[in-house]
Design a protein around this motif. Sequence first.
Motif, PDB file in Angstrom:
ATOM      1  N   ILE A 123       0.835  -1.201   0.000  1.00  0.00           N
ATOM      2  CA  ILE A 123       0.000   0.000   0.000  1.00  0.00           C
ATOM      3  C   ILE A 123       0.872   1.254   0.000  1.00  0.00           C
ATOM      4  CG2 ILE A 123      -1.801   1.248   1.248  1.00  0.00           C
ATOM      5  CD1 ILE A 123      -2.590  -1.500   2.475  1.00  0.00           C
ATOM      6  N   LYS A 124       0.625   2.126  -0.971  1.00  0.00           N
ATOM      7  CA  LYS A 124       1.322   3.408  -1.091  1.00  0.00           C
ATOM      8  C   LYS A 124       0.277   4.534  -1.072  1.00  0.00           C
ATOM      9  CE  LYS A 124       5.302   1.333  -1.742  1.00  0.00           C
ATOM     10  NZ  LYS A 124       5.850   1.183  -3.084  1.00  0.00           N
ATOM     11  N   PRO A 125       0.703   5.781  -1.002  1.00  0.00           N
ATOM     12  CA  PRO A 125      -0.277   6.882  -0.940  1.00  0.00           C
ATOM     13  C   PRO A 125      -1.241   6.932  -2.120  1.00  0.00           C
ATOM     14  CG  PRO A 125       1.875   7.668  -0.254  1.00  0.00           C
ATOM     15  CD  PRO A 125       2.078   6.269  -0.769  1.00  0.00           C
ATOM     16  N   THR A 126      -0.800   6.552  -3.322  1.00  0.00           N
ATOM     17  CA  THR A 126      -1.680   6.653  -4.495  1.00  0.00           C
ATOM     18  C   THR A 126      -1.830   5.336  -5.250  1.00  0.00           C
ATOM     19  OG1 THR A 126       0.194   7.392  -5.840  1.00  0.00           O
ATOM     20  CG2 THR A 126      -1.189   9.103  -4.830  1.00  0.00           C
ATOM     21  N   THR A 127      -1.260   4.270  -4.733  1.00  0.00           N
ATOM     22  CA  THR A 127      -1.411   2.959  -5.364  1.00  0.00           C
ATOM     23  C   THR A 127      -1.512   1.876  -4.307  1.00  0.00           C
ATOM     24  OG1 THR A 127       0.958   2.454  -5.476  1.00  0.00           O
ATOM     25  CG2 THR A 127      -0.001   3.639  -7.357  1.00  0.00           C
ATOM     26  N   LYS A 128      -2.055   0.745  -4.723  1.00  0.00           N
ATOM     27  CA  LYS A 128      -1.915  -0.476  -3.938  1.00  0.00           C
ATOM     28  C   LYS A 128      -1.702  -1.619  -4.924  1.00  0.00           C
ATOM     29  CE  LYS A 128      -6.882  -1.519  -3.367  1.00  0.00           C
ATOM     30  NZ  LYS A 128      -7.948  -1.783  -2.360  1.00  0.00           N
ATOM     31  N   SER A 129      -0.793  -2.516  -4.573  1.00  0.00           N
ATOM     32  CA  SER A 129      -0.416  -3.604  -5.475  1.00  0.00           C
ATOM     33  C   SER A 129      -0.645  -4.936  -4.778  1.00  0.00           C
ATOM     34  CB  SER A 129       1.055  -3.487  -5.883  1.00  0.00           C
ATOM     35  OG  SER A 129       1.312  -2.232  -6.483  1.00  0.00           O
ATOM     36  N   LEU A 130      -1.281  -5.863  -5.492  1.00  0.00           N
ATOM     37  CA  LEU A 130      -1.546  -7.188  -4.945  1.00  0.00           C
ATOM     38  C   LEU A 130      -0.511  -8.175  -5.477  1.00  0.00           C
ATOM     39  CD1 LEU A 130      -3.369  -9.128  -3.325  1.00  0.00           C
ATOM     40  CD2 LEU A 130      -4.677  -9.481  -5.453  1.00  0.00           C
ATOM     41  N   TYR A 131       0.250  -8.765  -4.558  1.00  0.00           N
ATOM     42  CA  TYR A 131       1.188  -9.835  -4.885  1.00  0.00           C
ATOM     43  C   TYR A 131       0.497 -11.158  -4.562  1.00  0.00           C
ATOM     44  CZ  TYR A 131       4.942  -6.309  -4.927  1.00  0.00           C
ATOM     45  OH  TYR A 131       5.737  -5.221  -5.198  1.00  0.00           O
ATOM     46  N   ILE A 132       0.460 -12.064  -5.525  1.00  0.00           N
ATOM     47  CA  ILE A 132      -0.215 -13.351  -5.346  1.00  0.00           C
ATOM     48  C   ILE A 132       0.855 -14.429  -5.235  1.00  0.00           C
ATOM     49  CG2 ILE A 132      -1.898 -14.965  -6.307  1.00  0.00           C
ATOM     50  CD1 ILE A 132      -3.025 -12.576  -7.924  1.00  0.00           C
ATOM     51  N   PHE A 133       1.061 -14.918  -4.016  1.00  0.00           N
ATOM     52  CA  PHE A 133       2.139 -15.869  -3.758  1.00  0.00           C
ATOM     53  C   PHE A 133       1.601 -17.289  -3.603  1.00  0.00           C
ATOM     54  CE2 PHE A 133       4.229 -11.984  -2.026  1.00  0.00           C
ATOM     55  CZ  PHE A 133       5.388 -12.023  -2.792  1.00  0.00           C
TER      56      PHE A 133
END
Length: 316
Positions: free
Chosen positions: A248-258
Amino acid sequence: MKYVYVIACTLVVLFTACNEVDPKNEDDVRAFVKRWNENHTQLKAPFLQRYYMDRVAYYGKERTKREVTQDKLVLFEQFPDYTQEISDGEMSIIKEDGLYLVIFTKNVKYGGVTEEYESYLSILLKNGDYKIMREGVADDPKNENAIILPKFRETVIAKTRNRQLFGDFNGDGLSDYAYINGPTLLSDTAQSNVSETTAICKGDCTSVIIFSAPDLSPFTIENAYKSNLENLRDLNGDGADEIGFWNIKPTTKSLYIFDAANSRLLTPPVVINTAVHKNLKLIDVLKKSGPKKITVTRSANRNGTWVLESEVVVLD
């Protein structure tokens, strides 16, 4: 060593008398303690669980073997350069009715500090296997403020316990848990480009997913300082739950699928521009669309306009 011997015989151990160990078993006990000691590293720490009884008297408090292992992991995360050595010549072994008291000097190095602790283990021989019943150090005033002792990590462990995510991540049919060892964030400033964020952390801005199951390797995610975990259930049909990591960042969120069971990332990170595509939930970003198939939805910049694009991913 005499000081520790007296304490161990009178206050610590369960023995009714202090007898010398049978020489034919002494080598086995020494080898067991050496193997236990060699596993005191961050990578090998999950395997320490096998050395303990289900419940352990651990530095004066009763703990489960899982709690003991978790405490060791937190120690190694706090001091990545931590090492400990036991001199074989300084190891004393006393036996009584299948119980072994092992007394030794533990030479410890961490954070540029070198210290010695008069230590002991109480070990039970049961069904041919050695297991640790007690672990501790001598009752010495100098140990009161030793920051590597468990009492100084209780707050950290309590916070970690509250962030545990449960699931069957190795496919053995038993419940495991995972948690994040994240950095301390000092500042976080978003730039004009949503993919760029300037962050200052205490140390590296790196997060590590750690699993309770000793056969699962940790995942390290760089440039990750605020995050959440999701149990994604079994996506690829191998019987093990996949785990999701939200960076989670101020203007993005990234989903890592492990895929924890096979130590791999199933897809490239799925990035969402939260400045444009707000309030998207997991179900909006990831769906299971068939046997060994998932549909992922991500933000994409098309001719200066941010849009959502979906892709079907076939899993191996």
